[in-house]
Design an enzyme around this catalytic site. Structure first.
Site, PDB file in Angstrom:
ATOM      1  CB  ALA A  76     -36.349 -25.361  17.133  1.00  8.75           C
TER       2      ALA A  76
ATOM      3  CD  GLU B 136     -29.928 -21.524  21.843  1.00 15.75           C
ATOM      4  OE1 GLU B 136     -28.744 -21.798  21.601  1.00 15.75           O
ATOM      5  OE2 GLU B 136     -30.877 -21.943  21.130  1.00 15.75           O
TER       6      GLU B 136
ATOM      7  CD  GLU C  37     -31.045 -26.507  23.110  1.00 17.61           C
ATOM      8  OE1 GLU C  37     -31.504 -25.446  22.669  1.00 17.61           O
ATOM      9  OE2 GLU C  37     -30.680 -26.650  24.311  1.00 17.61           O
TER      10      GLU C  37
END
Length: 283
Positions: A85, A133, A153
């Site tokens: 992200a 992912e 993460e």
């Protein structure tokens, strides 16, 4: 190998230099293969709101295109697949925006996983967090030995939010997936192959696109097969993996029945009888 499509060549009118996601419909011996290329070099292909929006739009168009036979997901930025992200963008978001963005990213990656045709992730560089992912949502993963992969993460006091906690254990097993997520460990291509995270590992070349070239060669193996059979086979496998064996066999039976009346099947049997390559048009 020199004849394979490269990042620097344009295929189809949809390829534009300024786009963060390049969509390429390949030609000639690669016809039927579509390449989705991540192209955010300034942000290491980090998943921004705009990039996720473009991915969703591209996947939505591909799922109903009967001419598409295989989709290859790659990076057009040397040394990186996707860094996850876009944390710089996320830092500027309100908490409600973060939740909405994660939901949108998760939905888009699910859309990729549910594409009716085979999908291949070509990992020629680093794939972390949401980047891995994204790769896990593809049917097959190919990586360069120098590539780095991991769900990191927990280092940020969060957990994978776009399917990582579900797809990683389904890919490499529950215990090992827990170990990798708990430790935020990063593995290279060789280790990724040894634990079953990827299907193929290749030595990186000077152009930095060895995994992409291997993915294209693999995609070409799929092209001669019956288009309807390929779509139905993927459906049978995906649905069958989520249920018990008896139910899975029933799903296979129902899916097999979908191939019986097709022109593809008739052409396949006729080609076998006449000892020639089949000429599938798809239905």
């Amino acid at each position: 190998a020199a004849a394979l499509p490269s990042a620097g060549r344009s295929y189809g009118s949809q390829a534009k230099e300024e786009e963060e996601l390049r969509v390429r419909y390949l030609d000639d011996e690669h016809k039927g293969i579509v390449v989705l290329g991540l192209n955010r070099s300034h942000a290491k292909n980090a998943l921004s709101k705009n990039l996720v929006k473009m991915m969703s739009k591209a996947v939505d168009a591909l799922k109903s295109d009967k001419k598409v036979r295989t989709v290859v997901f790659r990076s057009e930025v040397p040394g990186i697949f996707c860094a996850g992200a876009d944390l710089k963008e996320r830092a500027k978001m309100h908490s409600s925006e973060v939740s909405s963005f994660v939901s949108r990213a998760r939905a888009t990656i699910n859309e990729l996983a549910n594409l009716p045709v085979p999908t291949i992730a070509a990992i020629d560089g680093t794939a972390l967090g949401g980047g891995l992912e994204l790769a896990l949502a593809c049917d097959i993963r190919v990586a360069a030995s120098s590539a780095k992969m991991g769900l990191v993460e927990t280092k940020l006091a969060i957990i994978p939010g776009a399917g990582g906690t579900q797809r990683l254990p389904r890919t490499i097993g529950v215990s090992l997936a827990k170990e990798l997520i708990f430790s935020a460990r990063i593995v290279d291509g060789e280790e990724a192959k040894s634990i079953g995270l990827i299907s193929h590992v290749v030595e990186q070349n000077e152009a930095g696109d060895a995994a992409y070239r291997r993915a294209l060669a693999l995609a070409r193996e799929f092209l001669p097969q019956g288009p309807v059979a390929m779509r139905v086979a993927k459906l049978a496998i995906n649905q069958g993996m989520e249920v018990d064996l008896v139910t899975g066999l029933a799903i296979e039976e129902a899916c097999y029945a979908q191939t019986i009346p097709t022109k593809d099947r008739i052409e396949g049997l006729l080609a076998f009888k006449e000892k020639r390559p089949p000429r599938y048009k798809g239905e």
